[in-house]
Design an enzyme around this catalytic site. Structure first.
Site, short mmCIF file in Angstrom:
data_model
loop_
_atom_site.label_atom_id
_atom_site.label_comp_id
_atom_site.label_asym_id
_atom_site.label_seq_id
_atom_site.Cartn_x
_atom_site.Cartn_y
_atom_site.Cartn_z
N PRO A 11 -2.14 -8.02 2.17
CG PRO A 11 -0.65 -9.06 0.75
CD PRO A 11 -1.45 -9.28 2.00
CG ASN A 12 -1.41 -4.67 -2.52
OD1 ASN A 12 -0.73 -3.65 -2.37
ND2 ASN A 12 -0.91 -5.79 -3.00
NE ARG A 19 -5.49 -4.70 -5.12
CZ ARG A 19 -5.40 -5.89 -4.54
NH1 ARG A 19 -5.94 -6.09 -3.35
NH2 ARG A 19 -4.78 -6.87 -5.14
CE1 TYR A 24 -9.56 -7.91 -5.49
CE2 TYR A 24 -8.30 -6.26 -6.67
CZ TYR A 24 -8.44 -7.55 -6.21
OH TYR A 24 -7.47 -8.49 -6.48
CG ASN A 75 -8.87 -11.25 1.20
OD1 ASN A 75 -7.94 -11.77 0.58
ND2 ASN A 75 -9.73 -10.41 0.63
CB ALA A 78 -0.81 -11.33 -3.77
CD GLU A 99 -8.67 -19.32 0.73
OE1 GLU A 99 -8.78 -20.54 0.99
OE2 GLU A 99 -8.03 -18.88 -0.23
CG HIS A 101 -9.95 -14.94 -2.02
ND1 HIS A 101 -8.73 -14.40 -1.73
CD2 HIS A 101 -9.87 -16.26 -1.71
CE1 HIS A 101 -7.93 -15.36 -1.28
NE2 HIS A 101 -8.61 -16.48 -1.26
NE ARG A 108 -8.76 -11.13 -10.36
CZ ARG A 108 -8.14 -10.41 -9.42
NH1 ARG A 108 -8.45 -10.60 -8.14
NH2 ARG A 108 -7.23 -9.51 -9.75
C1 DQA Z 1 -7.97 -11.16 -3.32
C2 DQA Z 1 -7.59 -11.99 -4.55
C3 DQA Z 1 -6.08 -12.12 -4.68
O1 DQA Z 1 -5.75 -12.88 -5.83
C4 DQA Z 1 -5.45 -10.74 -4.81
O2 DQA Z 1 -4.06 -10.86 -4.88
C5 DQA Z 1 -5.87 -9.83 -3.70
C6 DQA Z 1 -7.28 -9.81 -3.32
C7 DQA Z 1 -9.49 -10.90 -3.25
O3 DQA Z 1 -9.96 -10.52 -2.19
O4 DQA Z 1 -10.19 -11.06 -4.25
O5 DQA Z 1 -5.09 -9.06 -3.20
O6 DQA Z 1 -7.60 -11.88 -2.15
#
Ligand code: DQA
Length: 149
Positions: A11-12, A19, A24, A75, A78, A99, A101, A108
């Site tokens: 998501p996102n 964003r 990011y 990835n 959240a 995994e 990120h 954070r």
């Molecule tokens: C994320 C880190 C997560 O905490 C966050 O909710 C994201 C992006 C990252 O790529 O740093 O959506 O996965």
């Protein structure tokens, strides 16, 4: 037979570029995926990429991944910190999961320090921006090339 890798962004992550660029960066998801494709080509891996904002859809994608791919890069956004259901789906897989990120989740908020995805992953890469996906591909190339799964 080509070694096939699936890269799933949650998501996102389709909003990258606009964003929270201070966290990011300015690359869009397209930019990130192009970079990953270039790395995959150099490593002689076949890479397919999907993005979804929906937990259930991500679970369906994970269920299907074991039959079609040799490795998974995830990835989960959240959902990393909330989804036992995604963890359970990952635990069904016999292929290695890496995994990733973009941000360093340990620098954070505290709620980002715990990852359900980590409990079902071979390795974790975080804090290195889009280069993390390149490193994940290199890790899978090594794992799948030399030692099988
Ligand atoms: C994320 C880190 C997560 O905490 C966050 O909710 C994201 C992006 C990252 O790529 O740093 O959506 O996965």
């Amino acid at each position: 037979m080509p070694v096939k890798i699936l890269l799933v962004n949650g998501p996102n992550l389709n909003q990258l570029g606009t964003r929270e660029p201070e966290i990011y960066g300015h690359e869009t998801l397209d930019d990130v995926l192009k970079r990953a494709q270039t790395a995959a080509k150099a490593l002689k891996l076949t890479l397919e990429c999907v993005q979804s904002n929906h937990e259930g859809e991500i679970i369906d994608i994970i269920h299907g991944a074991g039959k079609k791919y040799h490795g998974l890069i995830l990835n989960a956004g959240a959902y990393t910190h909330t989804s036992i259901a995604i963890m359970d789906a990952l635990l069904l897989l016999k292929i290695p999961v890496i995994e990733v990120h973009l941000s360093n989740i340990f620098r954070r908020e505290e709620f980002r320090h715990h990852s359900y995805v980590s409990l079902a992953s071979k390795g974790v890469i975080c804090g290195l921006g889009s280069h993390g996906y390149v490193l994940a591909l290199e890790a899978l190339a090594g794992l799948l090339g030399k030692h099988g799964q």
